[in-house]
Design a protein around this motif. Sequence first.
Motif, PDB file in Angstrom:
ATOM      1  N   UNK A  49      -3.291 -20.979   8.590  1.00  0.00           N
ATOM      2  CA  UNK A  49      -4.468 -21.709   9.166  1.00  0.00           C
ATOM      3  C   UNK A  49      -4.237 -21.981  10.930  1.00  0.00           C
ATOM      4  N   UNK A  50      -3.085 -21.973  11.146  1.00  0.00           N
ATOM      5  CA  UNK A  50      -3.099 -22.189  12.574  1.00  0.00           C
ATOM      6  C   UNK A  50      -2.669 -20.646  13.407  1.00  0.00           C
ATOM      7  N   UNK A  51      -2.773 -19.596  12.472  1.00  0.00           N
ATOM      8  CA  UNK A  51      -2.492 -18.230  13.180  1.00  0.00           C
ATOM      9  C   UNK A  51      -3.718 -17.581  12.827  1.00  0.00           C
ATOM     10  N   UNK A  52      -4.648 -18.086  12.338  1.00  0.00           N
ATOM     11  CA  UNK A  52      -5.916 -17.115  12.194  1.00  0.00           C
ATOM     12  C   UNK A  52      -6.506 -16.331  13.286  1.00  0.00           C
ATOM     13  N   UNK A  53      -6.312 -16.839  14.576  1.00  0.00           N
ATOM     14  CA  UNK A  53      -6.625 -16.034  15.554  1.00  0.00           C
ATOM     15  C   UNK A  53      -5.683 -14.594  15.796  1.00  0.00           C
ATOM     16  N   UNK A  54      -4.441 -14.764  15.343  1.00  0.00           N
ATOM     17  CA  UNK A  54      -3.481 -13.583  15.330  1.00  0.00           C
ATOM     18  C   UNK A  54      -3.679 -12.830  14.352  1.00  0.00           C
ATOM     19  N   UNK A  55      -3.899 -13.389  13.169  1.00  0.00           N
ATOM     20  CA  UNK A  55      -4.257 -12.601  11.868  1.00  0.00           C
ATOM     21  C   UNK A  55      -5.558 -11.702  12.061  1.00  0.00           C
ATOM     22  N   UNK A  56      -6.531 -12.361  12.548  1.00  0.00           N
ATOM     23  CA  UNK A  56      -7.948 -11.503  12.812  1.00  0.00           C
ATOM     24  C   UNK A  56      -7.682 -10.608  13.790  1.00  0.00           C
ATOM     25  N   UNK A  57      -6.926 -10.978  15.155  1.00  0.00           N
ATOM     26  CA  UNK A  57      -6.745  -9.862  15.871  1.00  0.00           C
ATOM     27  C   UNK A  57      -5.915  -8.606  15.791  1.00  0.00           C
ATOM     28  N   UNK A  58      -4.760  -9.098  14.664  1.00  0.00           N
ATOM     29  CA  UNK A  58      -4.034  -8.014  14.103  1.00  0.00           C
ATOM     30  C   UNK A  58      -4.687  -6.954  13.394  1.00  0.00           C
ATOM     31  N   UNK A  59      -5.716  -7.564  12.684  1.00  0.00           N
ATOM     32  CA  UNK A  59      -6.396  -6.628  11.864  1.00  0.00           C
ATOM     33  C   UNK A  59      -7.375  -6.016  12.705  1.00  0.00           C
ATOM     34  N   UNK A  60      -7.979  -6.320  13.507  1.00  0.00           N
ATOM     35  CA  UNK A  60      -8.879  -5.604  14.311  1.00  0.00           C
ATOM     36  C   UNK A  60      -8.194  -4.666  15.256  1.00  0.00           C
ATOM     37  N   UNK A  61      -7.072  -4.909  15.540  1.00  0.00           N
ATOM     38  CA  UNK A  61      -6.406  -3.769  16.244  1.00  0.00           C
ATOM     39  C   UNK A  61      -6.000  -2.702  15.261  1.00  0.00           C
ATOM     40  N   UNK A  62      -5.472  -2.812  14.027  1.00  0.00           N
ATOM     41  CA  UNK A  62      -4.902  -2.048  13.221  1.00  0.00           C
ATOM     42  C   UNK A  62      -6.257  -1.251  12.696  1.00  0.00           C
ATOM     43  N   UNK A  63      -7.277  -1.799  12.402  1.00  0.00           N
ATOM     44  CA  UNK A  63      -8.524  -1.020  11.908  1.00  0.00           C
ATOM     45  C   UNK A  63      -9.412  -0.085  13.109  1.00  0.00           C
ATOM     46  N   UNK A  64      -9.016  -0.568  14.470  1.00  0.00           N
ATOM     47  CA  UNK A  64      -9.284   0.196  15.524  1.00  0.00           C
ATOM     48  C   UNK A  64      -8.471   1.516  15.531  1.00  0.00           C
TER      49      UNK A  64
END
Length: 186
Positions: A49-64
């Motif tokens: 829950x404290x790492x959601x920005x990193x989780x979403x960011x990682x997923x965004x970069x992977x899908x890009x």
Amino acid sequence: TVGRAHPDMEYWTGQNLLRFGKQDECAAHLEKALYEMEHRDFSFTLYITGELDKVYGTLALIYAKKEEKGKAVQYAVLALRAQRYQDDVLNMLILLFRDNKEKAGNVYTFLSKIYNFGSSRDVFFVYKAAKLVQFYQLEDYIYHTLSESEIAFLEETKKPPYFLDETQAKERYPSVPYHNGIDIHF
């Protein structure tokens, strides 16, 4: 896996897979962690829950990288809403818009839902990203929305910080003696 997964374990597994370059498996584990976190009730604090920005960011970069633009934009928006000052995610998002030949005005309007363009910090952050990814139309669009004081600040930062002509040096530092042109700059 057998049974239900724990979100933190899925998160750490995904992070380890990412370190080994296994992006598809990483994305699967991170998405499973998000799903479990959303659909299960935990009576204790989760690390993720404290790492959601990193989780979403990682997923965004992977899908890009996989050129799944819809998911990349979706996760990038979530990442930037969680923590709007993520250079890599914003750069990737603007790059997607540039490559998709989106109009600068439309991109600006889209980003205004994430960033407060009344704040100079947000304006300059997005301006810098547009400049870095060479989305010149967006850079120009933002430049024309700047106030006079913001334009003056931007022009001032373009000058080398160490350069003063002889008159300015004498006015600014009257008690510092100098003997040649090199001394002015130090």
